[in-house]
Scaffold this motif. Structure first.
Motif: not given
Length: 728
Positions: A59, A61-62, A153, A165, A273
């Motif tokens: 997923w 992701v920030t 990720r 995530g 996300t």
């Protein structure tokens, strides 16, 4: 020497350039039921030396700041200062490796690990050199934050999970941004050696905790965590236990269908996300339906039934709420087949669509008397070998008579009916209509339970046909009209009339409910398949019972076998019991009026025709106009001003409980008289019933059928307007 060196350099540069882009597998979804309960997760399958391997996650992701700090503390402390390769770490690793024959120290940075995860290869010096060059190129091209996001990720967290995530959801059922320092420390410890630090086994959890403590100590030394936060995190990490691993429910057919649908149709609007895919399944309902099916199927097993399938659909939404694919995936004969999608002989379940088509094409009227009599030209007989004689369409369909249905199919035309059934999605046969002939009306055209539920959704949905919806974001065309609203409602009323089902379906049995239910049963030749589709105000339920080898059963019919299970499911859905009474019914076609018709002639009830059925006819039709002859003008004025029936209400539908005491199975009769009179006479079905004070409540013992109530004055021509009710 220069030429070979240049050639090597060119190969090296080409390999670095070919790898210098951020790439990741597609995010894999976690499927939940409509309330968020875990159903299953879909992953990327691949072959492996030790067998099948499935990877999950990826997923995008920030990176939450705390997660990033913890990961860098363990994996790459100088991440913000080096260009993708850490010279200090390289020199240290080289010195340590030369100084010790046993210890091997690594110098991989976050960027180098990204390069390796994107293009895994055997760990040779050449491969490491290409990874180093790729790391520098990635950092220069995308920047450090993008490289870190890519790492978080792709990085493995054990048990098939990739990316922070997915791991936060998989291990703690929360988004990465909500992780505590202790949870972050534990997860940050896993990627170095996921198998060694597997938190799902005690030894791995202990090693992950120890490495997580190092991360917390480094963060405290860097000032990222204050003294109180550090002490709390250390205590929480030491005491940490993971929530139980989410387990797939015992609904393998459902999971496999959803997996195939997602692979084939895709998902619209899924948030990558947080790739949780909410299905429309209600797992609580799924389990209840499975228990009900198991209990009732056990009684049918002795009569040769070996398999079954059940589906529950929201009537207004077309959402699939439950789907039982077989009597047991691994422990019943043929249980691995999903019988909700298996094509079988549908018996009489296609008849309602023929009646709707006949009404639509005006080759049949609701008040038309049709013949249930021997007809050798049809080549078809009734299942019971008997005949009902002249019947109304309501009776012919509700009693599931074969001869009227076949005759109706001949009037419609084979090609027209065949095409209409295809448009409803009931079949996609390449055979010509003549191949099935008139037996199409009684089960020769195979279909499946899911196709039936979709098509019956058009009858239950006022003529609008739409796909069954299994999950949010499922690509589906908007519903479209396949039947006029009035035709769909008329057929629904045919199928919702217990009185019309007589004599084929006895009262108060498996096809009768304490609330309005329209239903159609089907039994294929030789008792090979038993079907029922039933719908109430809120739900559409379909049941199939049969055998995996298509052999015969011992007299299991749609009404008795499948009907008992459908009844149990609908009663559970409505939270009621068979002896309760609930008001309400299905809407009548717009612009129609109720008319009591003589069952044998189709003429309006004159009080002397015997059995009657309440039918809805166009308000301007001759029969509707003559059903209630208008009284003289002076009598009408007297009626309007002096007499009226207050209760029961006109056109109300009431249910009689055969097990209740007689004092409870009665209707209160109340009248209004202006000006006041000394007495009134109650008439029921044209006969005097009681003389009473106008203010007195009179009780009438309920009897099944259509009934008419009026109030008269003993010495006056005044009479109230008639009030009709149906007692079931």
């Amino acid at each position: 020497m220069a030429v070979p060196a240049l050639a090597v350099l060119a190969v090296y540069a080409a390999q670095v350039a070919g790898r210098a882009e951020l790439r990741a597998p597609a995010p894999t979804p976690v499927l939940t039921d409509r309330h968020g309960a875990f159903l299953t997760q879909l992953g990327h399958e691949s072959g492996a030396p030790d067998g099948r391997h499935v990877d999950y996650g990826y997923w995008p992701v920030t990176p939450p700041e705390r997660v990033a700090r913890a990961m860098l503390a363990l994996e790459d402390r100088r991440f913000r200062s080096h260009p993708g390769v850490d010279p200090v770490a390289l020199l240290r690793a080289a010195w340590q490796n030369l100084a010790s024959l046993r210890r091997r120290s690594g110098a991989s940075t976050i960027a180098m690990q990204v390069a390796r995860m994107q293009d895994p290869a055997p760990r040779t010096l050449w491969v490491k050199a290409v990874e180093a060059g790729t790391a520098v190129a990635l950092t220069l091209r995308y920047g450090r934050d993008a490289v870190l996001a890519q790492y978080l990720r792709l990085v493995p967290y054990g048990n098939g999970s990739h990316g922070i995530g997915h791991a936060a959801r998989f291990y703690f059922d929360k988004p990465a941004g909500d992780l505590s320092w202790a949870e972050i420390a534990l997860l940050s410890a896993i990627p170095q050696a996921p198998a060694l630090h597997n938190p799902r086994n005690p030894a791995g959890l202990a090693r992950a905790k120890a490495r997580g403590q190092r991360a917390l100590a480094t963060l405290a030394a860097q000032g990222a965590i204050g003294p109180e936060e550090y002490a709390t995190a250390i205590a929480q990490l030491a005491a940490m236990t993971l929530p139980p691993l989410p387990l797939r429910p015992d609904a393998l057919h459902l999971v496999l269908r959803l997996r195939d649908m997602v692979a084939r149709q895709g998902i619209a609007g899924l948030d990558p996300t947080d790739a949780r895919l909410r299905t429309h399944i209600d797992l609580g309902l799924q389990r209840r339906v499975a228990r009900l099916a198991e209990a009732r199927f056990a009684a049918l097993h002795q009569d040769g039934a070996r398999q079954m399938a059940v589906m529950v659909v929201g009537r207004g939404t077309r959402e699939v709420l439950a789907a039982i694919g077989s009597a047991g995936y691994a422990d019943t004969p043929g249980g691995a087949f999903d019988y909700t999608a298996a094509a079988r002989s549908p018996g009489s379940t296609l008849k309602p669509f023929l009646y709707a088509l006949a009404l639509q094409r005006e080759v049949l009227r609701p008040d038309e008397v049709i013949a249930d009599l021997p007809d050798r030209s049809l080549g078809i007989g009734n299942a019971d070998g008997g005949f009902l004689g002249p019947v109304l369409p309501r009776q012919a369909l509700a009693n599931s008579r074969n001869i009227p249905a076949a005759a109706l199919l001949r009037r419609i035309g084979l090609e027209t009916a065949f095409r209409s059934l295809r448009d409803l999605g009931l079949h996609d046969s390449a055979e010509p209509a003549a191949y099935f002939g008139l037996s199409m009306a009684v089960g020769s055209l195979p279909t499946s339970l899911d196709r039936l539920l979709r098509a019956y959704g058009a009858l239950a949905g006022d003529g609008m046909l739409g796909d069954l919806l299994w999950y949010e974001g499922q690509p589906a065309a908007p519903p479209h009209r396949v039947l006029p609203e009035w035709a769909a409602r008329q057929v629904t009323l045919f199928l919702a009339d217990p009185q019309a089902r007589l004599p084929s379906f006895p009262r108060h049995g498996t096809t009768e409910y304490p609330f309005a239910v329209a239903l159609k049963t089907g039994t294929s030749q030789g008792y090979r398949d038993a079907w029922i589709v039933a719908w109430s105000r809120d739900y559409l339920v379909g049941v199939w019972i049969g055998r995996d080898d298509a052999a015969t059963m011992a007299g299991i019919t749609g009404g008795l076998g499948a009907g008992a299970l459908a009844q149990a499911v609908l009663l559970d859905l409505h939270g009621t019991s068979a002896d309760a009474l609930t008001a309400g019914g299905f809407p009548a076609p717009e612009g129609t009026a109720p008319v009591a018709l003589c069952a044998r002639t189709g003429r309006p009830d004159d009080g002397a025709c015997g059995p009657t059925l309440l039918e809805w006819l166009p308000a301007g039709s001759a029969l509707a106009a003559t059903a209630e002859p208008a009284p003289p003008a002076d009598a009408l004025a007297a009626t309007a001003s002096r007499l009226s029936v207050v209760t029961p209400e006109h056109n109300s539908r009431l249910w009689r409980n055969p097990e209740a005491p007689a004092r409870l199975n009665r209707i209160a009769l109340r009248a209004a008289v202006r000006p006041q009179a000394a007495q009134v006479v109650w008439y029921v079905d044209g006969e005097p019933f009681a003389v009473a004070d106008p203010n007195e409540t009179v009780y009438w013992p309920m009897a099944p059928g259509v009934h008419r109530f009026q109030v008269r004055l003993p010495s006056d021509e005044a009479v109230s307007r008639p009030v009709r009710i149906v007692v079931e």
